[in-house]
Write a protein that holds these residues in place. Structure first.
Motif, PDB file in Angstrom:
ATOM      1  N   ALA A   1       2.244   0.491  -4.391  1.00 28.83           N
ATOM      2  CA  ALA A   1       2.322  -0.111  -3.057  1.00 28.83           C
ATOM      3  C   ALA A   1       3.764  -0.090  -2.568  1.00 28.83           C
TER       4      ALA A   1
ATOM      5  N   THR B   1      -5.753   8.467  -7.871  1.00 28.61           N
ATOM      6  CA  THR B   1      -5.790   7.324  -6.969  1.00 28.61           C
ATOM      7  C   THR B   1      -5.732   6.057  -7.817  1.00 28.61           C
ATOM      8  N   PRO B   2      -4.794   5.154  -7.551  1.00 30.53           N
ATOM      9  CA  PRO B   2      -4.778   3.880  -8.271  1.00 30.53           C
ATOM     10  C   PRO B   2      -6.031   3.072  -7.900  1.00 30.53           C
TER      11      PRO B   2
ATOM     12  N   VAL C   1      -2.625  -0.290  -8.279  1.00 27.62           N
ATOM     13  CA  VAL C   1      -2.428  -0.334  -6.823  1.00 27.62           C
ATOM     14  C   VAL C   1      -1.077  -0.977  -6.515  1.00 27.62           C
TER      15      VAL C   1
ATOM     16  N   ASN D   1      -5.472   4.438 -13.092  1.00 29.44           N
ATOM     17  CA  ASN D   1      -5.591   5.494 -12.084  1.00 29.44           C
ATOM     18  C   ASN D   1      -6.885   6.264 -12.300  1.00 29.44           C
TER      19      ASN D   1
END
Length: 132
Positions: free
Chosen positions: A131, A120-121, A127, A103
């Motif tokens: 998701a 934010t990944p 991610v 991250n």
């Protein structure tokens, strides 16, 4: 069981709500002058005044005394958020940095000194974790 919220006890509810509304872009819903909530899709940040503490247990919580919890928000672009918060957030703890777990994080303190992490990944694994 479902994790629903984190509540911050403060001596100035209006000030802290205004800070989080501006930092997150989420509008608070006020229940009373001593209690407001900022609701997101997956969790709620509740902000309550010291007058609410005796309703649970007198003396059980103290405002501006957190040294172990970080309030975290998933954001689309932490670098953009950092630019938007420049000049507003006065207690930056760590510039936006990519962490070993994937991250990209920005760590700062709210007006009561609570740690806040916007992240934010950025790696494929991070991610994938967030998701869906």
């Amino acid at each position: 069981m479902d994790f629903v919220s984190i509540r911050i006890i403060t001596s100035d509810v209006a000030r802290l709500v205004e800070f989080y509304e501006r930092a997150t872009g989420v509008s608070a819903t006020w229940a009373t002058e001593d209690f407001a909530e900022l609701r997101t899709a997956h969790a709620t940040l509740a902000i309550a005044g010291v007058r609410t503490v005796p309703l649970f247990a007198p003396g059980s919580a103290r405002p501006a005394d957190n040294h172990s919890v970080i309030v975290e928000f998933l954001v689309d672009d932490v670098d953009r958020v950092h630019r938007n918060l420049t000049g507003f957030v006065t207690d930056l703890v760590q510039e936006h940095t990519t962490m070993p777990w994937g991250n990209r994080s920005l760590l700062f303190r709210d007006p009561d000194g609570n740690l806040v992490n916007f992240f934010t990944p950025v790696t494929a694994a991070a991610v994938a974790k967030f998701a869906g």
